[in-house]
Design an enzyme around this catalytic site. Sequence first.
Site, PDB file in Angstrom:
ATOM      1  N   TYR A   1      20.309 -10.869  -0.828  1.00 48.14           N
ATOM      2  CA  TYR A   1      19.457 -10.037  -0.305  1.00 48.14           C
ATOM      3  C   TYR A   1      18.139  -9.467  -0.570  1.00 48.14           C
ATOM      4  CZ  TYR A   1      24.530  -8.955   0.916  1.00 48.14           C
ATOM      5  OH  TYR A   1      25.766  -9.416   1.485  1.00 48.14           O
TER       6      TYR A   1
ATOM      7  N   CYS B   1       0.998  -1.198   0.162  1.00 51.90           N
ATOM      8  CA  CYS B   1      -0.036   0.039   0.007  1.00 51.90           C
ATOM      9  C   CYS B   1       0.900   1.203  -0.011  1.00 51.90           C
ATOM     10  CB  CYS B   1      -0.760  -0.073   1.207  1.00 51.90           C
ATOM     11  SG  CYS B   1      -2.158  -1.348   1.108  1.00 51.90           S
TER      12      CYS B   1
HETATM   13  N1  LLP Z   1      31.447  -9.375   4.862  1.00 55.35           N
HETATM   14  C1  LLP Z   1      31.217  -8.346   5.804  1.00 55.35           C
HETATM   15  C2  LLP Z   1      31.826  -7.965   6.774  1.00 55.35           C
HETATM   16  C3  LLP Z   1      29.933  -7.793   5.373  1.00 55.35           C
HETATM   17  O1  LLP Z   1      29.524  -6.626   5.972  1.00 55.35           O
HETATM   18  C4  LLP Z   1      29.167  -8.005   4.057  1.00 55.35           C
HETATM   19  C5  LLP Z   1      27.903  -7.405   3.668  1.00 55.35           C
HETATM   20  C6  LLP Z   1      29.926  -9.233   3.472  1.00 55.35           C
HETATM   21  C7  LLP Z   1      30.934  -9.678   3.976  1.00 55.35           C
HETATM   22  C8  LLP Z   1      29.113  -9.778   2.245  1.00 55.35           C
HETATM   23  O2  LLP Z   1      29.513  -8.897   1.083  1.00 55.35           O
HETATM   24  P1  LLP Z   1      28.870  -9.272  -0.360  1.00 55.35           P
HETATM   25  O3  LLP Z   1      30.009 -10.207  -0.843  1.00 55.35           O
HETATM   26  O4  LLP Z   1      27.458  -9.951   0.006  1.00 55.35           O
HETATM   27  O5  LLP Z   1      28.867  -8.122  -1.109  1.00 55.35           O
HETATM   28  N2  LLP Z   1      21.759  -5.453   1.605  1.00 55.35           N
HETATM   29  C9  LLP Z   1      22.778  -4.956   0.663  1.00 55.35           C
HETATM   30  C10 LLP Z   1      24.041  -5.561   0.825  1.00 55.35           C
HETATM   31  C11 LLP Z   1      24.717  -5.266   2.260  1.00 55.35           C
HETATM   32  C12 LLP Z   1      25.899  -5.954   2.380  1.00 55.35           C
HETATM   33  C13 LLP Z   1      26.289  -5.903   3.828  1.00 55.35           C
HETATM   34  N3  LLP Z   1      27.576  -6.450   4.012  1.00 55.35           N
HETATM   35  C14 LLP Z   1      22.284  -5.015  -0.973  1.00 55.35           C
HETATM   36  O6  LLP Z   1      21.297  -5.575  -0.758  1.00 55.35           O
HETATM   37  O7  LLP Z   1      22.907  -4.683  -1.741  1.00 55.35           O
END
Ligand code: LLP
Length: 424
Positions: free
Chosen positions: A382, A352
């Site tokens: 995510y 909504c």
């Molecule tokens: N290590 C740490 C300490 C992190 O904070 C993160 C992600 C990762 C590894 C993994 O990162 P990746 O490889 O997935 O980029 N919700 C957001 C992304 C937030 C990421 C948070 N930390 C989105 O949907 O884009």
Amino acid sequence: MSPLPRSLLPDTATVDAGGALSIGGCDVGELAAEHGTPLFVYDEAHVRARCREAVAAFGPGRVVYATKAFLCRAMARLAHEEGMLLDVASGGELHVVTAAGVPAEACTFHGNNKSVDELRAAVTLGVRNVVVDGFDELDRLDALHAGGLPVPDVLLRVTPGVHAHTHEYVATGQDDSKFGFNLANGDAAAAVARAQRSPAVRLVGLHCHIGSNVFAAGSFARATEVMATFAATYDLPQLVLGGGLGVAYVAGEDAPTITEWAAAVLGACDELGVTADVSVEPGRSIVAAAAVTVYTVGAVKVIPGVRTYVAVDGGMSDNPRPVLYGSGYEAFLPRATGADRPLAARVVGKHCESGDVLLFDARLPADLAVGDLLAVPVTGAYGHSMGSNYNKVPRPPVLFVHDGEARIVVRRETYDDLLATDVG
Ligand code: LLP
């Protein structure tokens, strides 16, 4: 106008002569008929292939899957089976991972504001590492140790002052960040000194994570250089360089592969003479492209001269990324996967508010009609993990498909589930 690029589909996707999409040997239309929509369909072979690529590129024991990207017990077991460690960033993530039968020793415990209870649980269960994020947390670990808790192996999270090229909300390496000990102002060095003399922790390494959905290999190389230079002073056994590798969400995007990311990171480490064990924490690059979300079109509203709205039966509750970050996605009809997409439309959900948008500027086949299935690829990271019950919409199920078999790993929520915590 152009059809969906096949590269955005999961590895095992096939399209039959009539245009119908199968993933993991399962016809997507049949999956939707059996399980309803919205529906997350994960290609298990794709996830395993990315885990294997990462472990091959960085080495066994050197890849930590960031469970925040997508977590359920089946995913935790899969990552563990594939030789990955698991990064958990809350007591809840640790609970799900251990409930899956993955030993706490395979987990790294993260978070910028870990509570006393979370720290106590992590240390008592015996996680492999606690990644300490700030001085307050060192205080809490001191107090827990004084209370008789064992001494954990810790890493210190350092903010290297490297601004990754990504959305402001997911950039974490710059000085102005809630995460970690700042390198530039001396906090990181002070934290190392304190941890080294503390009886409450055993300092085994340093950690950084510059951000998420980063495409520029140069940002990783720069962070590696800054961290390696700082770490050289201390000669600690571990150096963790975080996750953050970006993925292509829309036509025309081109992200480095996991192997190319490893080459950039490990190449920089070699050049800098790093002797510590180097590990990384990928989340998105392991699971994002493995899944598609399948919706049903419920309404098409044409406002002549203004816009066409295509409304589906999910929305910001199963994918808040477009609303939060303005993230782009593609959409297609799984009955006509390779069809041209001349129809410009905004794909919206059933919530909504006007902000409930899944695709701001979608291109879709001209014959799209109410009742059609509409699929959005690259929703494996995510999406489910950031889902909500907004408007009391039950969360969709998650299917793992493999070799013609589909198994429900997370069932669809029911209306009764919505009352499970409501004690009246
Ligand atoms: N290590 C740490 C300490 C992190 O904070 C993160 C992600 C990762 C590894 C993994 O990162 P990746 O490889 O997935 O980029 N919700 C957001 C992304 C937030 C990421 C948070 N930390 C989105 O949907 O884009």
